[in-house]
Design an enzyme around this catalytic site. Structure first.
Site, PDB file in Angstrom:
ATOM      1  N   ASN A 154     -39.115  28.349  21.128  1.00 49.55           N
ATOM      2  CA  ASN A 154     -38.210  27.232  20.836  1.00 49.55           C
ATOM      3  C   ASN A 154     -37.873  27.170  19.346  1.00 49.55           C
ATOM      4  O   ASN A 154     -37.753  26.103  18.774  1.00 49.55           O
ATOM      5  CB  ASN A 154     -38.871  25.914  21.291  1.00 49.55           C
ATOM      6  CG  ASN A 154     -37.967  24.710  21.150  1.00 49.55           C
ATOM      7  OD1 ASN A 154     -36.816  24.755  21.556  1.00 49.55           O
ATOM      8  ND2 ASN A 154     -38.471  23.647  20.548  1.00 49.55           N
ATOM      9  N   GLN A 200     -44.094  28.500  14.289  1.00 51.78           N
ATOM     10  CA  GLN A 200     -44.010  29.866  13.795  1.00 51.78           C
ATOM     11  C   GLN A 200     -44.313  29.875  12.301  1.00 51.78           C
ATOM     12  O   GLN A 200     -44.163  28.854  11.622  1.00 51.78           O
ATOM     13  CB  GLN A 200     -42.570  30.376  13.965  1.00 51.78           C
ATOM     14  CG  GLN A 200     -42.305  31.158  15.216  1.00 51.78           C
ATOM     15  CD  GLN A 200     -40.866  31.624  15.234  1.00 51.78           C
ATOM     16  OE1 GLN A 200     -39.972  30.853  15.511  1.00 51.78           O
ATOM     17  NE2 GLN A 200     -40.648  32.895  14.945  1.00 51.78           N
ATOM     18  N   GLY A 248     -39.224  36.124  13.664  1.00 47.98           N
ATOM     19  CA  GLY A 248     -39.104  36.720  14.995  1.00 47.98           C
ATOM     20  C   GLY A 248     -40.221  36.287  15.921  1.00 47.98           C
ATOM     21  O   GLY A 248     -41.268  35.804  15.480  1.00 47.98           O
ATOM     22  N   HIS A 249     -40.017  36.467  17.236  1.00 52.28           N
ATOM     23  CA  HIS A 249     -41.012  35.956  18.192  1.00 52.28           C
ATOM     24  C   HIS A 249     -42.290  36.792  18.266  1.00 52.28           C
ATOM     25  O   HIS A 249     -43.268  36.383  18.883  1.00 52.28           O
ATOM     26  CB  HIS A 249     -40.419  35.735  19.585  1.00 52.28           C
ATOM     27  CG  HIS A 249     -39.487  36.817  20.067  1.00 52.28           C
ATOM     28  ND1 HIS A 249     -39.858  38.135  20.167  1.00 52.28           N
ATOM     29  CD2 HIS A 249     -38.200  36.753  20.492  1.00 52.28           C
ATOM     30  CE1 HIS A 249     -38.836  38.841  20.644  1.00 52.28           C
ATOM     31  NE2 HIS A 249     -37.818  38.033  20.837  1.00 52.28           N
ATOM     32  N   LYS A 261     -26.460  32.344  26.016  1.00 53.77           N
ATOM     33  CA  LYS A 261     -26.274  32.658  24.593  1.00 53.77           C
ATOM     34  C   LYS A 261     -24.899  32.215  24.087  1.00 53.77           C
ATOM     35  O   LYS A 261     -24.709  32.016  22.900  1.00 53.77           O
ATOM     36  CB  LYS A 261     -26.408  34.172  24.356  1.00 53.77           C
ATOM     37  CG  LYS A 261     -27.725  34.778  24.827  1.00 53.77           C
ATOM     38  CD  LYS A 261     -28.885  34.335  23.980  1.00 53.77           C
ATOM     39  CE  LYS A 261     -30.186  35.012  24.375  1.00 53.77           C
ATOM     40  NZ  LYS A 261     -31.352  34.433  23.685  1.00 53.77           N
ATOM     41  N   ILE A 312     -36.567  29.919  25.731  1.00 55.39           N
ATOM     42  CA  ILE A 312     -36.239  28.644  26.374  1.00 55.39           C
ATOM     43  C   ILE A 312     -34.806  28.628  26.906  1.00 55.39           C
ATOM     44  O   ILE A 312     -34.477  27.850  27.803  1.00 55.39           O
ATOM     45  CB  ILE A 312     -36.484  27.450  25.421  1.00 55.39           C
ATOM     46  CG1 ILE A 312     -36.627  26.153  26.238  1.00 55.39           C
ATOM     47  CG2 ILE A 312     -35.409  27.355  24.351  1.00 55.39           C
ATOM     48  CD1 ILE A 312     -37.341  25.044  25.555  1.00 55.39           C
ATOM     49  N   ASP A 313     -33.951  29.518  26.411  1.00 54.18           N
ATOM     50  CA  ASP A 313     -32.572  29.546  26.910  1.00 54.18           C
ATOM     51  C   ASP A 313     -32.376  30.498  28.093  1.00 54.18           C
ATOM     52  O   ASP A 313     -31.256  30.698  28.562  1.00 54.18           O
ATOM     53  CB  ASP A 313     -31.584  29.889  25.783  1.00 54.18           C
ATOM     54  CG  ASP A 313     -31.788  31.280  25.199  1.00 54.18           C
ATOM     55  OD1 ASP A 313     -32.636  32.031  25.705  1.00 54.18           O
ATOM     56  OD2 ASP A 313     -31.095  31.611  24.210  1.00 54.18           O
ATOM     57  N   LYS A 334     -31.603  24.506  19.741  1.00 54.98           N
ATOM     58  CA  LYS A 334     -30.757  24.938  20.860  1.00 54.98           C
ATOM     59  C   LYS A 334     -31.237  24.332  22.176  1.00 54.98           C
ATOM     60  O   LYS A 334     -30.450  24.093  23.092  1.00 54.98           O
ATOM     61  CB  LYS A 334     -30.773  26.465  20.947  1.00 54.98           C
ATOM     62  CG  LYS A 334     -29.816  27.011  21.994  1.00 54.98           C
ATOM     63  CD  LYS A 334     -29.801  28.517  22.016  1.00 54.98           C
ATOM     64  CE  LYS A 334     -28.803  29.016  23.053  1.00 54.98           C
ATOM     65  NZ  LYS A 334     -28.796  30.491  23.136  1.00 54.98           N
ATOM     66  N   GLY A 340     -35.115  28.574  17.865  1.00 55.86           N
ATOM     67  CA  GLY A 340     -33.702  28.785  17.520  1.00 55.86           C
ATOM     68  C   GLY A 340     -32.878  27.513  17.453  1.00 55.86           C
ATOM     69  O   GLY A 340     -33.136  26.540  18.154  1.00 55.86           O
TER      70      GLY A 340
END
Length: 517
Positions: free
Chosen positions: A123, A199, A231-232, A405, A261-262, A136, A125
């Site tokens: 989560n 993060q 980055g993840h 996206k 999450i998207d 987002k 972004g």
């Protein structure tokens, strides 16, 4: 004659010795330069830490340890991270077909398995690419429900149906944390425990000097551009550093299901969970990556390969230029990574403490508003698969990969192609084909606000194969789109599709306006 041979031999030997000396000198110089860059970077990071306030210093110190490690590895990189001739197709016994997994009946102990699971959503972004402010995850995507709403509804439904406690964990970034925490208050009375962790925050690097852009740890005004979430792939370190990893292990949790999450297709799948939990004890799987069949729209997506007798994620950035077209081939590399991952908590703890989670570095170049060129060092969560024992891929249906996206994706999930049940979207039974239509909306639809203004209601798309819309186009109520529909309004023109219109295999261009009278 022997003089000539001797002289030729002497010249060859001299040339060889000279090359060795020069090669050694270059290597020595490069090593000295690397050491200099690293030393200077460490000094700059120490300076930044002196500007910290209160608890911020301890948090930043942990973040900087991860950054130093990444920067050190970045300086060591000398070319492509893979040798193309060592790449092999994964053995069939390491990529399990979902159909076979689903054919196994679920045991009565499925509730016990669910109680060992944690759902983690990425989560970090913002919604800026779709013209929205804030995280987002708070964009409305279906019936006024946001990504976050749908996620909470899904997990709450699981908890109620099976009388279990599957918690939700959100990995936020410094961009999304504050807003997300405010929004979470509305779920207080839902049957789902929600945790968050952040993060890491890494400094952007000046491309020329290889030094941090930041002058202090401030995040406001001009300072915000000096930092980025890395980055993840940072999930492992930041999860561990937050203390939440140990807390969940102590509570009896064994696995996390991680996804973006998207991605509205990334719901908890009981069959994959059961497959994971019922692997033989001596071959206990620590990592499952969901992959799906590649189409021409997915040619840049990362794929699973066999490399040095381990499953490994191969991203397009790692591919030597001479082999990029081969990588994009749908026939050679038939699957791609959905970023739906099932990972052992105990294994994350072990690998992090052993410092053996070696993920390839993604160098992401950016240009800041003032024109300064910077680089971001990032990692991908799936790249760690090679570090885990008995890792597997599961080839899942395309329905488990439904990312939003763009506004084109948003149109699909808002339409009657899908029905909504307990937070999960499923393809309508009225749709005759299992595949989704190809939709391409032009720049006039990019921002969510503009997109919504252009549709009085979302068209009927059950029989649509392909839709392209370009220019100043609006849709009235109860429009139906079938087959292939292309609508192009040239610059200065406008096209209003009237209410109740049925467009089937049509090309509409020019100027069409319906005026009230």
């Amino acid at each position: 004659m022997w003089v000539d041979i001797f002289m030729a031999s002497y010249v060859t030997m001299f040339h060889f010795t000279y090359c060795k000396i020069m090669c050694f000198s270059v290597k020595k110089f490069q090593e000295k330069l690397r050491l200099q860059h690293e030393t200077t970077m460490h000094k700059e990071l120490e300076k930044l830490l002196t500007t910290a306030k209160g608890a911020e210093q301890e948090i930043s110190k942990k973040d900087f340890e991860g950054f130093k490690n990444l920067f050190h590895r970045f300086l060591q990189v000398k070319g492509p991270s893979v040798k193309w001739d060592k790449i092999h197709k994964p053995p069939e016994d390491l990529i399990h077909p979902y159909d076979k997994i689903k054919a196994q009946a679920l045991p009565d102990s499925v509730a016990a398995s669910l109680n060992k699971l944690v759902v983690v959503k990425l989560n970090g972004g913002l919604g800026t690419s779709m013209g929205c402010k804030g995280p987002k995850s708070v964009i409305s995507v279906r019936n006024e429900n946001t990504f976050l709403d749908l996620t909470v509804h899904q997990i709450e439904h699981l908890n109620k149906t099976f009388n279990v406690d599957v918690p939700l964990v959100l990995m936020n970034s410094f961009n999304t944390d504050e807003d997300t925490k405010k929004i979470l208050q509305k779920y207080t009375h839902h049957r789902v425990h929600i945790h968050t962790f952040n993060q890491s925050r890494y400094p952007r690097i000046n491309k020329e000097s290889l030094l941090p852009v930041a002058k202090d740890l401030g995040m406001h005004g001009d300072h915000a551009d000096a930092w980025y979430p890395p980055g993840h792939g940072d999930i492992y370190a930041s999860f561990y550093n937050s203390g939440l990893l140990d807390q969940l292990i102590a509570a009896g949790k064994e696995y996390i299901f991680v996804s973006n999450i998207d991605n509205l297709g990334a719901t908890v799948d009981l069959f994959i969970l059961n497959h994971l939990m019922t692997q033989p004890k001596d071959k206990r799987c620590e990592f499952i990556m969901e992959v799906t069949d590649k189409t021409r729209a997915d040619v840049k997506g990362g794929t699973l390969i066999q490399y040095d007798d381990k499953l490994r994620l191969l991203e397009i950035a790692q591919v030597p230029k001479a082999h990029v077209d081969e990588f994009k081939s749908v026939t050679k590399f038939k699957i791609f990574n959905t970023n739906n991952l099932w990972i052992s908590l105990a294994a994350i703890k072990r690998l992090h403490e052993q410092n053996t989670m070696d993920m390839e570095i993604i160098v992401n170049p950016k240009t800041l508003d003032g024109g300064l060129n910077v680089i971001q060092l990032e990692t991908a969560v799936g790249a760690a698969i090679k570090a885990f024992d008995n890792a597997l891929g599961v080839n899942v249906p395309r329905s488990r990969f439904l990312p939003v996206k763009t506004s084109s994706d948003l149109l699909l999930v808002m339409s009657n192609l899908y029905s909504l049940d307990a937070g999960s979207l499923t393809m309508s039974k009225k749709r005759e084909f299992p595949s989704t239509p190809h939709v391409k909306l032009g720049s006039s639809f990019t921002k969510v606000h503009d997109f919504l203004m252009r549709f009085e209601s979302i068209p009927d798309m059950l029989e649509l194969d392909h839709l392209t819309v370009s220019g100043d186009v609006t849709f009235g109520k109860n429009v139906s789109l079938k087959g292939t529909v292309i609508i192009i309004a040239n610059h200065g023109d406008r096209i209003d599709i009237p209410a109740g219109a049925v467009l089937e295999n049509k090309i509409v261009s020019g100027n069409l306006r319906i005026l009230d009278h």
